[in-house]
Write a protein that holds these residues in place. Structure first.
Motif, PDB file in Angstrom:
ATOM      1  N   ASP A  13      40.417  62.476  41.413  1.00  0.00           N
ATOM      2  CA  ASP A  13      38.880  62.671  41.744  1.00  0.00           C
ATOM      3  C   ASP A  13      39.304  62.514  43.297  1.00  0.00           C
ATOM      4  O   ASP A  13      39.297  61.383  43.900  1.00  0.00           O
ATOM      5  N   THR A  46      29.970  63.075  45.067  1.00  0.00           N
ATOM      6  CA  THR A  46      29.143  62.160  44.286  1.00  0.00           C
ATOM      7  C   THR A  46      27.981  63.160  43.789  1.00  0.00           C
ATOM      8  O   THR A  46      26.933  62.708  43.008  1.00  0.00           O
ATOM      9  N   ALA A 110      31.606  65.083  32.792  1.00  0.00           N
ATOM     10  CA  ALA A 110      31.396  64.231  34.046  1.00  0.00           C
ATOM     11  C   ALA A 110      30.026  64.070  34.115  1.00  0.00           C
ATOM     12  O   ALA A 110      28.937  64.272  33.310  1.00  0.00           O
ATOM     13  N   LYS A 111      29.494  63.091  35.221  1.00  0.00           N
ATOM     14  CA  LYS A 111      28.244  62.441  35.256  1.00  0.00           C
ATOM     15  C   LYS A 111      27.305  63.340  35.411  1.00  0.00           C
ATOM     16  O   LYS A 111      26.161  63.632  35.053  1.00  0.00           O
ATOM     17  N   HIS A 206      24.592  54.621  41.490  1.00  0.00           N
ATOM     18  CA  HIS A 206      25.898  54.537  41.777  1.00  0.00           C
ATOM     19  C   HIS A 206      27.013  53.998  40.769  1.00  0.00           C
ATOM     20  O   HIS A 206      27.082  52.852  40.833  1.00  0.00           O
ATOM     21  N   HIS A 208      29.280  56.239  39.388  1.00  0.00           N
ATOM     22  CA  HIS A 208      30.421  57.169  39.137  1.00  0.00           C
ATOM     23  C   HIS A 208      31.735  56.280  38.933  1.00  0.00           C
ATOM     24  O   HIS A 208      31.987  55.430  39.633  1.00  0.00           O
ATOM     25  N   HIS A 253      25.709  60.336  42.555  1.00  0.00           N
ATOM     26  CA  HIS A 253      26.069  59.196  41.782  1.00  0.00           C
ATOM     27  C   HIS A 253      27.404  58.689  42.628  1.00  0.00           C
ATOM     28  O   HIS A 253      28.372  59.092  42.302  1.00  0.00           O
TER      29      HIS A 253
END
Length: 269
Positions: A13, A46, A110-111, A206, A208, A253
């Motif tokens: 990432d 993000t 993923a988020k 927040h 992630h 995120h």
């Protein structure tokens, strides 16, 4: 003194909040020497994932062999494995090098909703890798995909944990972060009894990399010789501190705070 070593087999990432970057930060904070095998490179920030670029089969195989021929990790975690072929390769190398303490974080989505595991690879994960796991650590949506059941309440989470152990994982942890309510309840199952880890839910964007960080902390503690329940308990405190003491990085995120746990241990805030 022999230094505890941990290996993460996962994606990269570039934003630093999840994947191998989160794993290495967590290993370092918990005084464990970290190594990596990179399975894919995610272009992300993000606000979401802009692209996923798998490493070649040969590249992953060589990384695994380079690690196994020289290092002796005390614990290994898997994150983003992406495809059937990669899962089969990891299982093969796991058996060949006789590694121990496998922590499976079944990274699937993923988020922002981008798929990180191909649909056909889920069954391969179940048949080829979970039977080797010391512990498998899905969140609720991941547990639903692995077990084929809907999870709506605590009883469902318990049943999902039982099914993971029936699949061959020695222990199972069903994380409760995707549930609603003021408390988060993670369900840990040791094959005989359940343990419940409860924490206050922190309302923040927040988050992630929470799954990566949580499982990496478990891996680090196992590498140091902790029992599985003790490892999970420390890891839960680690991720709670990381969420509570937010960094506020990014427009979406944002990442958790990997510094927070040790700063609290030293009495700093």
């Amino acid at each position: 003194m022999r230094i505890a070593q941990a290996l993460t087999i996962a994606g990269s990432d570039n934003g630093g909040g999840a994947g191998i970057q989160a794993d290495l930060k967590t290993f370092q904070e918990l005084s464990v020497y970290g190594m990596t095998v990179i399975t894919a490179i995610a272009a992300q920030n993000t606000t979401g994932v802009q692209g996923v670029f798998p490493i070649s089969y040969e590249g992953i195989a060589q990384q695994l062999d380079s690690t196994g021929d020289d290092f002796k990790p005390n614990a290994v975690k898997t994150g983003m494995l992406y495809s059937t072929e990669i899962i089969q390769l990891v299982a093969e190398k796991w058996r060949h090098y006789e590694w121990s303490n496998l922590v499976i974080d079944p990274v699937m989505v993923a988020k922002g909703g981008a798929p990180l595991l191909q649909q056909q690879a889920i069954q391969t994960l179940i048949t080829e890798l979970i039977p080797h796991a010391r512990i498998t650590t899905p969140n609720i949506p991941e547990a639903e995909l692995l077990t084929g059941m809907s999870i709506r309440n605590l009883s469902d989470r318990e049943e999902a944990a039982r099914r993971l152990v029936q699949m061959g994982s020695t222990y199972a942890l069903i994380k409760g972060g995707h549930d609603t309510g003021g408390m988060i309840v993670d369900v840990f199952y040791d094959g005989r009894s359940f343990h419940y880890l409860e924490n206050i839910r922190i309302v923040t964007p927040h988050t992630h990399g929470t799954g990566c960080t949580y499982s990496a902390a478990i891996t680090a503690e196992l590498a140091k010789g902790s029992s599985v329940l003790a490892a999970v308990t420390t890891a839960r405190a680690f991720i709670q501190a990381a969420i509570e003491d937010e960094l506020g990085i990014g427009a979406g995120h944002g990442p958790t705070n990997h510094f927070a746990y040790q700063r609290r241990q030293r009495g700093e805030r």
